[in-house]
Design a protein around this motif. Structure first.
Motif, PDB file in Angstrom:
ATOM      1  N   GLY A   1      -6.318   4.542   9.335  1.00 47.02           N
ATOM      2  CA  GLY A   1      -5.300   5.324  10.030  1.00 47.02           C
ATOM      3  C   GLY A   1      -4.776   6.473   9.187  1.00 47.02           C
ATOM      4  O   GLY A   1      -4.566   7.581   9.688  1.00 47.02           O
ATOM      5  N   LEU A   2      -4.575   6.212   7.905  1.00 45.22           N
ATOM      6  CA  LEU A   2      -4.123   7.293   7.015  1.00 45.22           C
ATOM      7  C   LEU A   2      -5.186   8.375   6.868  1.00 45.22           C
ATOM      8  O   LEU A   2      -4.872   9.576   6.870  1.00 45.22           O
ATOM      9  N   LEU A   3      -6.456   7.963   6.746  1.00 45.02           N
ATOM     10  CA  LEU A   3      -7.541   8.951   6.642  1.00 45.02           C
ATOM     11  C   LEU A   3      -7.643   9.784   7.912  1.00 45.02           C
ATOM     12  O   LEU A   3      -7.840  10.994   7.858  1.00 45.02           O
ATOM     13  N   TYR A   4      -7.508   9.118   9.067  1.00 39.78           N
ATOM     14  CA  TYR A   4      -7.548   9.874  10.317  1.00 39.78           C
ATOM     15  C   TYR A   4      -6.367  10.842  10.396  1.00 39.78           C
ATOM     16  O   TYR A   4      -6.514  11.977  10.840  1.00 39.78           O
ATOM     17  N   SER A   5      -5.202  10.393   9.972  1.00 41.22           N
ATOM     18  CA  SER A   5      -4.022  11.255   9.986  1.00 41.22           C
ATOM     19  C   SER A   5      -4.243  12.481   9.097  1.00 41.22           C
ATOM     20  O   SER A   5      -3.892  13.603   9.469  1.00 41.22           O
ATOM     21  N   LEU A   6      -4.829  12.265   7.931  1.00 39.86           N
ATOM     22  CA  LEU A   6      -5.129  13.377   7.038  1.00 39.86           C
ATOM     23  C   LEU A   6      -6.143  14.326   7.670  1.00 39.86           C
ATOM     24  O   LEU A   6      -6.012  15.547   7.584  1.00 39.86           O
TER      25      LEU A   6
ATOM     26  N   LEU B   1      -7.741  -1.156   7.896  1.00 39.91           N
ATOM     27  CA  LEU B   1      -7.344  -0.441   9.111  1.00 39.91           C
ATOM     28  C   LEU B   1      -6.204   0.525   8.824  1.00 39.91           C
ATOM     29  O   LEU B   1      -6.150   1.629   9.368  1.00 39.91           O
ATOM     30  N   TYR B   2      -5.300   0.107   7.961  1.00 42.35           N
ATOM     31  CA  TYR B   2      -4.198   0.977   7.549  1.00 42.35           C
ATOM     32  C   TYR B   2      -4.749   2.235   6.865  1.00 42.35           C
ATOM     33  O   TYR B   2      -4.342   3.357   7.188  1.00 42.35           O
ATOM     34  N   TRP B   3      -5.687   2.044   5.933  1.00 43.08           N
ATOM     35  CA  TRP B   3      -6.299   3.188   5.253  1.00 43.08           C
ATOM     36  C   TRP B   3      -7.068   4.063   6.237  1.00 43.08           C
ATOM     37  O   TRP B   3      -7.062   5.298   6.120  1.00 43.08           O
TER      38      TRP B   3
ATOM     39  N   LEU C   1       0.836  -1.192   0.000  1.00 47.37           N
ATOM     40  CA  LEU C   1       0.000   0.000   0.000  1.00 47.37           C
ATOM     41  C   LEU C   1       0.874   1.246   0.000  1.00 47.37           C
ATOM     42  O   LEU C   1       2.088   1.174   0.216  1.00 47.37           O
ATOM     43  N   ILE C   2       0.255   2.389  -0.216  1.00 47.27           N
ATOM     44  CA  ILE C   2       0.974   3.656  -0.214  1.00 47.27           C
ATOM     45  C   ILE C   2       1.648   3.851   1.149  1.00 47.27           C
ATOM     46  O   ILE C   2       0.998   3.709   2.188  1.00 47.27           O
ATOM     47  N   LEU C   3       2.926   4.142   1.140  1.00 45.80           N
ATOM     48  CA  LEU C   3       3.754   4.387   2.329  1.00 45.80           C
ATOM     49  C   LEU C   3       3.911   3.176   3.246  1.00 45.80           C
ATOM     50  O   LEU C   3       4.514   3.274   4.308  1.00 45.80           O
ATOM     51  N   GLU C   4       3.386   2.012   2.860  1.00 43.44           N
ATOM     52  CA  GLU C   4       3.451   0.847   3.750  1.00 43.44           C
ATOM     53  C   GLU C   4       4.886   0.408   4.006  1.00 43.44           C
ATOM     54  O   GLU C   4       5.262   0.126   5.150  1.00 43.44           O
ATOM     55  N   GLU C   5       5.687   0.357   2.969  1.00 40.77           N
ATOM     56  CA  GLU C   5       7.061  -0.104   3.135  1.00 40.77           C
ATOM     57  C   GLU C   5       7.852   0.826   4.044  1.00 40.77           C
ATOM     58  O   GLU C   5       8.604   0.374   4.918  1.00 40.77           O
TER      59      GLU C   5
END
Length: 140
Positions: free
Chosen positions: A104-109, A100-102, A5-9
């Motif tokens: 977290g990214l949405l919440y971060s945004l 869940l990863y997405w 996923l985006i930024l996963e690595e």
């Protein structure tokens, strides 16, 4: 393994391999077993709270406060994404971990848009740390 996923690595190297503190195996297993149960209670409660809070001021915030409206919309999307991940978490599906990863990214945004830097720090420091510590369990 599934597609990255985006930024996963980048986040994986930060929160799993290079993390100063590694969770013991039994703690990780407890998070995998009981985390979905806790989340199935807390996600809907949080969604109702956000909808009740934004519903009472929804019209005014849409017209007067663009960053607040966008932040609330991103927060609601984050919660809905987290809720959609719940069924697969019980079966340890990689797609649910990705949701869940997405979330977290949405919440971060959302935190960036509303300048909630405390929430952003907590999401990154705690949320992504725990998420990446249990990532290896979600491989179906």
């Amino acid at each position: 393994m599934a597609q990255q996923l985006i930024l996963e690595e980048e986040l994986a190297s930060l929160f799993s391999e290079k993390a100063l503190i590694q969770l013991p195996q039994n703690y990780r297993l407890a998070l995998v077993r009981y985390g979905p149960l806790v989340a199935s209670i807390l996600f809907p409660i949080a969604l109702v709270a956000v909808l009740a809070g934004s519903g009472s001021t929804g019209f005014l915030s849409l017209t007067l406060n663009l960053e607040g409206s966008l932040g609330t919309l991103l927060l609601i999307l984050s919660l809905l994404t987290g809720i959609s991940a719940l069924p697969g978490l019980f079966y340890r599906r990689r797609s649910s971990w990705s949701r869940l990863y997405w979330a977290g990214l949405l919440y971060s945004l959302s935190a960036i848009v509303t300048m909630d830097f405390g929430g952003l720090l907590l999401t990154f420091a705690v949320g992504f740390y725990l998420l990446f510590q249990i990532r290896s369990y979600y491989n179906k």
